[in-house]
Motif scaffolding. Structure first.
Motif: not given
Lengths: 220, 265
Positions: A104-110, A157-167, A26-27
């Motif tokens: 979030f990536y967009a703002e970093i890249i910009r 952060i995205q790696f950790k956010n994947t835990s939300l898909v358990s819902v 997923f990550t």
């Protein structure tokens, strides 16, 4: 005093390994797709065409300013009704997480792109490069170097956010842990072990980011 | 455009050029021609519009009106100030070499890669052809031994010589120098001027924005003195610098020694 019994966790090792594989997969998917979305949104926001810039900004702000959990649920329950496209929990999860990360990536890249000296663009233009060539050959390679540490950070952060898909009942590491916890009546051990697995996967990555930042400081 | 004999046609022609930044009129009806093989020095106080004029010649700055022609490529800006499409612009710029005050080398590429970048990316030249071209240009600017170095390892003078080689790699019809020595330590100015002198001797058409009055007097055929967005005086280099006709030119040149070195302070 609570009697810990970690031996029991071993029984669920294959289940947890399966979950971990789903989390990693997923990550990878949401980081790759998120970077694509982020790059497009960053270039869009920098576009001289007003409607394009406006659309990119709208996307970035909508996804940055709403909770990820709400987005996940919305993409799974609301979007199929509105669009008529049936979506599996996995596709809904990948879509929501990629778009969320992309904002979030967009703002970093910009930020990386605009941090490159204007003289670099002028030098490329003076050689006769097209705007796309200036971006690809001159600006992006330099900007990328500056973007790597914050992009890595966001990916962690995205790696950790994947835990939300358990819902959405996607069988990731956390979901499988919950299954095991219910099955064994040992939630303390299982949630502790799950936390440790996340930590062991991510801690080396943070060290890598730190090393990258130090190296960057030397060459700049 | 009227067909003229190519023998006598100037290489660069700027006519009725106008540019404003907001309320500030930077260029007011500028007319200028440069003959093939000619070297023109643009001098004048800061803010006189000379750099803007130079940048209009390769359209890094879009004029608000007037006409710019370099070689066979001509653009009439009428009163629109609209830039031509990106492709046309790029092709036009490929034919004019530009050297910047702050070098603007690509820091992520080696010296050799900097010089090959134009031929490879813009001219689509195969590497087997671009590399010998780039190496021969590095020999020309005296930096053959720095081919594999990165720009951050070079002195300012060396950087500027690489920048000249990079511009020459496009084999342009004209070279534009935007205060090419202004950012250099005094002891490094000479090596860059030497390269420019050699280029002029080879017959390259050049427009040079400079504060090196002595160099302008020595190398340029013509000098154009600008102030407040207009050409105040123009003529043969020695005549303008040694015996200026206009009071404003005299006042400006009085800041320099007769031999042309800037007065300290």
């Amino acid at each position: 005093m609570y009697q810990w019994d970690f031996g029991l966790v071993w029984t669920y090792r294959w289940l947890l390994l399966d979950g971990f594989a789903v989390t990693v997969g997923f990550t990878v998917a949401i980081v790759v797709l998120g970077l694509v979305a982020g790059l497009l949104a960053a270039l869009g926001k920098l576009s001289p065409l007003r409607p394009v810039a406006w659309l990119a900004s709208a996307y970035i702000e909508v996804f940055r300013c709403t909770p990820l959990l709400v987005q996940l649920v919305w993409f799974y329950y609301a979007l199929p009704i509105l669009s008529g496209i049936e979506m599996s929990a996995i596709s809904a999860g990948i879509l929501a997480l990629s778009l969320y990360g992309g904002s979030f990536y967009a703002e970093i890249i910009r930020g990386g792109i605009v941090s490159i000296d204007k003289g670099q663009t002028e030098a490329g233009e003076a050689l006769g490069m097209l705007p796309s060539q200036v971006m690809r050959r001159v600006v992006l390679p330099q900007a990328l170097k500056r973007m790597v540490p914050p992009l890595m950070n966001q990916s962690i952060i995205q790696f950790k956010n994947t835990s939300l898909v358990s819902v959405l009942a996607v069988p990731d590491l956390l979901y499988q842990g919950q299954v095991a916890a219910h099955d064994s009546y040992r939630p303390l051990e299982l949630y502790t072990v799950i936390a440790i697995i996340y930590f062991l996967a991510l801690f080396p990555l943070t060290l890598l980011v730190k090393r990258g930042e130090t190296r960057l400081a030397v060459t700049d | 455009m009227a067909i003229e004999s190519t023998m006598t046609e100037p290489k660069i022609e700027v006519a009725a050029l106008r540019k404003r930044f907001g309320d500030l009129e930077v260029l007011k009806d500028i007319n200028l021609t440069v003959e093939a093989g000619g070297v023109v020095a643009l001098i004048g106080p800061s803010g006189s519009g000379k750099s803007t004029l130079l940048r209009c010649m390769n359209l890094l700055v879009a004029p608000d009106g007037g006409r710019v022609r370099v070689g066979a490529d001509s653009f009439d800006f009428g009163n629109s100030g609209q830039l031509p499409p990106a492709k046309t612009l790029a092709r036009f710029r490929a034919n004019t070499g530009m050297v910047f005050q702050h070098f603007n080398l690509f820091p992520h590429m080696s010296v050799l890669a900097n010089v090959m970048e134009g031929p490879l990316t813009v001219r689509r030249m195969p590497k087997a052809q671009a590399e010998p071209l780039a190496r021969s240009l590095l020999v020309k600017v005296g930096l053959a031994d720095k081919a594999d170095a990165y720009p951050n390892k070079l002195s300012g003078g060396q950087k500027q010589r690489v920048a000249i080689a990079r511009a020459l790699a496009m084999e342009p019809e004209v070279m534009l120098f935007d205060e090419a020595t202004s950012a250099l330590d005094p002891e490094l100015v000479g090596e860059v001027l030497q390269v420019m002198r050699a280029l002029a001797a080879e017959g390259m058409t050049m427009v040079i924005v400079t504060h090196e009055i002595a160099f302008a007097r020595e190398v340029a055929d013509r000098v154009v003195f600008m102030r407040d967005g207009v050409v105040v005086e123009e003529g043969p280099a020695r005549a303008v610098i040694d015996t200026p006709r206009e009071e404003a030119t005299r006042a400006f040149l009085s800041h320099f020694h007769r031999r042309g070195e800037a007065v300290p302070g």
